[in-house]
Scaffold this active site. Structure first.
Site, PDB file in Angstrom:
ATOM      1  N   ALA A  56       7.914 -10.171 -20.096  1.00  0.00           N
ATOM      2  CA  ALA A  56       7.109 -10.007 -21.308  1.00  0.00           C
ATOM      3  C   ALA A  56       7.530  -8.675 -21.933  1.00  0.00           C
ATOM      4  CB  ALA A  56       5.631  -9.985 -20.953  1.00  0.00           C
ATOM      5  N   VAL A  82       8.274  -6.311 -16.993  1.00  0.00           N
ATOM      6  CA  VAL A  82       8.219  -5.744 -18.343  1.00  0.00           C
ATOM      7  C   VAL A  82       9.624  -5.674 -18.925  1.00  0.00           C
ATOM      8  CG1 VAL A  82       7.605  -3.720 -19.708  1.00  0.00           C
ATOM      9  CG2 VAL A  82       6.124  -4.469 -17.824  1.00  0.00           C
ATOM     10  N   LYS A  83       9.756  -6.277 -20.098  1.00  0.00           N
ATOM     11  CA  LYS A  83      11.055  -6.294 -20.754  1.00  0.00           C
ATOM     12  C   LYS A  83      11.097  -5.139 -21.753  1.00  0.00           C
ATOM     13  CE  LYS A  83      13.881 -10.051 -22.515  1.00  0.00           C
ATOM     14  NZ  LYS A  83      13.729 -11.277 -23.293  1.00  0.00           N
ATOM     15  N   VAL A  84      12.119  -4.317 -21.615  1.00  0.00           N
ATOM     16  CA  VAL A  84      12.238  -3.115 -22.443  1.00  0.00           C
ATOM     17  C   VAL A  84      13.579  -3.161 -23.162  1.00  0.00           C
ATOM     18  CG1 VAL A  84      12.352  -0.596 -22.396  1.00  0.00           C
ATOM     19  CG2 VAL A  84      10.854  -1.787 -20.774  1.00  0.00           C
TER      20      VAL A  84
END
Ligand code: E4P
Length: 230
Positions: A56, A82-84
């Site tokens: 996400a 967590v997609k960064v």
């Protein structure tokens, strides 16, 4: 190579998770923007369906905002990764999130230099885009190959092939040694198809039907019921 599904659609995940081949999922703001309903509900449901890492993405561009959004997304479900997006700020946020035990998938990685920085920041996944690279007439296989080589065989970060547009992208990613490919539902369905498989199934069915007593025998066997103890 593990297969993730690249989608924001719960219906698509429901359909394809039933195949038993998915190890995780990736979403992005574009994919989620196409869906009706609460994004948190969608992400939690995808996490449950794939029962594995589900990316996400944060949308802030400064480290503090990325970290705050990342912590909040990680609270949605234990499977959330967590997609960064790649940037200097993204590296800072990745280091902070990973130091808190939150897994990061760094996205929009297009070169070996970016991949080296991503791995050093502690990301679990390095998302290397293929389709978008081919779109600008650069050979995505060469780029992904360079990334795999640069990170080396003992890498901790997993190379995740993203932006897949066709089944050959998945085959190329596997051949190059990517740990994961995230594949759109449409491409996963294309991966099912071979004309000789379909012809073979039709032939087996018609040959079996030529012996109706064999059909009755199999039905009898099925109705005896108990699963074999293994
Ligand atoms: C997934 O992690 C990426 O966001 C996605 O694969 C991008 O795909 P696209 O290039 O087809 O938008």
């Amino acid at each position: 190579m593990k297969l993730f599904i690249d989608t924001g659609s719960v219906a698509e995940v429901e359909e394809i998770a039933a195949w038993g081949v998915l190890s995780g999922a990736t979403t992005n703001p574009t994919l989620l923007s196409k869906e009706e309903g609460d994004p948190g509900d969608i992400l939690r449901r995808i996490c449950e369906l794939v029962d594995g890492p589900t990316s996400a993405e944060v949308v802030s561009t400064e480290p503090e905002g990325m970290v705050a959004e990342g912590r909040a997304l990680a609270r949605l479900h234990p499977h959330v990764v967590v997609k960064v997006p790649f940037s200097a700020a993204g590296l800072t946020a990745t280091r902070e999130l990973t130091s808190e035990g939150i897994r990061v998938n760094m996205t929009l990685v297009f070169s070996a230099t970016q991949a080296l920085l991503t791995a050093e920041a502690g990301a679990t996944y390095v998302s290397c885009f293929m389709g978008r690279v081919d779109d600008i007439s650069v050979d995505s296989a060469a780029v992904v190959g360079e990334i795999v080589d640069a990170l080396g065989p003992d890498r901790e970060a997993q190379v995740l092939a993203a932006s897949l547009r066709n089944p050959m992208h998945a085959v190329t990613a596997a051949s190059l040694g990517c740990e994961v490919a995230t594949v759109p539902g449409k491409v996963l369905k294309q991966m099912l198809v071979h004309p000789l498989t379909e012809a073979g199934i039709e032939r087996f069915a018609s040959d079996w039907q030529s012996r109706p007593e064999f059909g009755e025998w199999l039905q009898g066997l099925v109705s005896q019921g108990e699963p074999v103890a293994r």
